[in-house]
Design a protein around this motif. Structure first.
Motif, short mmCIF file in Angstrom:
data_model
loop_
_atom_site.label_atom_id
_atom_site.label_comp_id
_atom_site.label_asym_id
_atom_site.label_seq_id
_atom_site.Cartn_x
_atom_site.Cartn_y
_atom_site.Cartn_z
N GLY A 39 -8.50 8.54 2.57
CA GLY A 39 -8.83 7.25 1.98
C GLY A 39 -8.16 6.94 0.66
O GLY A 39 -8.26 5.83 0.16
N LEU A 40 -7.48 7.92 0.06
CA LEU A 40 -6.84 7.71 -1.24
C LEU A 40 -5.50 6.99 -1.05
O LEU A 40 -4.66 7.43 -0.26
CB LEU A 40 -6.63 9.04 -1.96
CG LEU A 40 -6.10 8.97 -3.39
CD1 LEU A 40 -7.12 8.31 -4.30
CD2 LEU A 40 -5.76 10.36 -3.89
N HIS A 41 -5.31 5.90 -1.79
CA HIS A 41 -4.08 5.11 -1.68
C HIS A 41 -3.92 4.26 -2.93
O HIS A 41 -4.84 4.12 -3.72
CB HIS A 41 -4.11 4.22 -0.43
CG HIS A 41 -5.26 3.26 -0.41
ND1 HIS A 41 -6.56 3.66 -0.12
CD2 HIS A 41 -5.33 1.94 -0.66
CE1 HIS A 41 -7.36 2.62 -0.19
NE2 HIS A 41 -6.65 1.54 -0.53
N THR A 42 -2.73 3.68 -3.09
CA THR A 42 -2.51 2.75 -4.19
C THR A 42 -2.06 1.41 -3.63
O THR A 42 -1.54 1.33 -2.51
CB THR A 42 -1.44 3.25 -5.20
OG1 THR A 42 -0.19 3.35 -4.53
CG2 THR A 42 -1.82 4.59 -5.79
N GLY A 86 6.67 12.69 0.73
CA GLY A 86 6.60 12.05 -0.58
C GLY A 86 5.82 10.75 -0.49
O GLY A 86 4.90 10.62 0.32
N THR A 87 6.18 9.77 -1.29
CA THR A 87 5.46 8.50 -1.32
C THR A 87 5.90 7.63 -0.14
O THR A 87 7.08 7.35 0.03
CB THR A 87 5.71 7.76 -2.64
OG1 THR A 87 5.29 8.60 -3.72
CG2 THR A 87 4.96 6.45 -2.69
N VAL A 117 0.88 -1.17 0.00
CA VAL A 117 0.00 0.00 0.00
C VAL A 117 0.91 1.22 0.00
O VAL A 117 1.96 1.22 0.65
CB VAL A 117 -0.96 0.01 1.21
CG1 VAL A 117 -0.22 0.05 2.54
CG2 VAL A 117 -1.93 1.18 1.11
N SER A 118 0.52 2.25 -0.76
CA SER A 118 1.29 3.50 -0.82
C SER A 118 0.35 4.68 -0.72
O SER A 118 -0.79 4.62 -1.18
CB SER A 118 2.06 3.62 -2.14
OG SER A 118 3.01 2.61 -2.27
N VAL A 119 0.85 5.75 -0.12
CA VAL A 119 0.15 7.03 -0.11
C VAL A 119 1.15 8.11 -0.43
O VAL A 119 2.36 7.96 -0.19
CB VAL A 119 -0.55 7.34 1.23
CG1 VAL A 119 -1.64 6.32 1.54
CG2 VAL A 119 0.44 7.42 2.37
N LEU A 172 -2.78 3.61 6.74
CA LEU A 172 -1.96 4.60 6.05
C LEU A 172 -2.82 5.52 5.19
O LEU A 172 -2.54 6.71 5.05
CB LEU A 172 -0.92 3.86 5.20
CG LEU A 172 0.33 4.59 4.77
CD1 LEU A 172 1.07 5.17 5.95
CD2 LEU A 172 1.23 3.65 4.00
N SER A 173 -3.90 4.98 4.63
CA SER A 173 -4.75 5.76 3.74
C SER A 173 -5.46 6.91 4.45
O SER A 173 -5.96 7.83 3.79
CB SER A 173 -5.78 4.86 3.06
OG SER A 173 -6.61 4.24 4.01
#
Length: 153
Positions: A121-124, A86-87, A78-80, A115-116
């Motif tokens: 709520g936005l994450h990848t 940064g990321t 998971v990334s934000v 983390l989101s």
């Protein structure tokens, strides 16, 4: 295995294990630290990888993860994006219902939360599926649930 399990098995402290794992990684061994403990990578992925961008409420993480796993997918991370740092990426390696349950239990016991939450709520996620067709089905299911915002397809 967790650092505590390894330390107990070898009669050393957890810090010794942490230092040894860092030395092994520096020597080129494919060891990863995950929420479940240390894992040795078995080599390159055998499936299709895709980065998906999602947005949902915290209570929808169960639906998101169960949808991916039930259809044969693996959630690598998971990334934000953080406006200062940064990321930020965290390994997940969720591929079974037991993995989901362990992740949810850690979240429940955590004071940090998902983390989101840093991005409303936005994450990848980097996800993997065994075939392109299965990947397409996973993405379609997440779109139907209004969880997925975009994918790198």
């Amino acid at each position: 295995m967790t650092g505590d399990e390894l330390a107990q098995s070898y009669g050393v402290t957890r810090q010794v294990i942490v230092n040894d794992m860092a030395a092994l990684r520096a020597a080129g061994y494919p060891i990863r630290s995950t929420v479940k403990g240390y894992e040795i990578s078995k080599g390159p992925t055998q499936g299709v990888l895709r980065t998906i961008t999602c947005r949902h409420k915290p209570e929808d993480v169960v639906t998101e993860l169960h949808t991916i796993v039930a259809m044969g997918g693996l959630v690598h991370n998971v990334s934000v994006n953080h406006d200062v740092y940064g990321t930020l990426t965290a390994p997940l390696l969720i591929k079974t219902d037991d993995d989901i349950e362990a992740f949810l239990n850690k979240q429940k016991d955590s004071t940090s939360g998902l983390l989101s939450r840093l991005n409303n709520g936005l994450h990848t996620h980097l996800i993997e599926a065994p075939t392109p067709d299965i990947m397409d089905h996973i993405i379609k299911a997440l779109q139907d649930l209004h969880i997925i915002v975009a994918s790198d397809a």
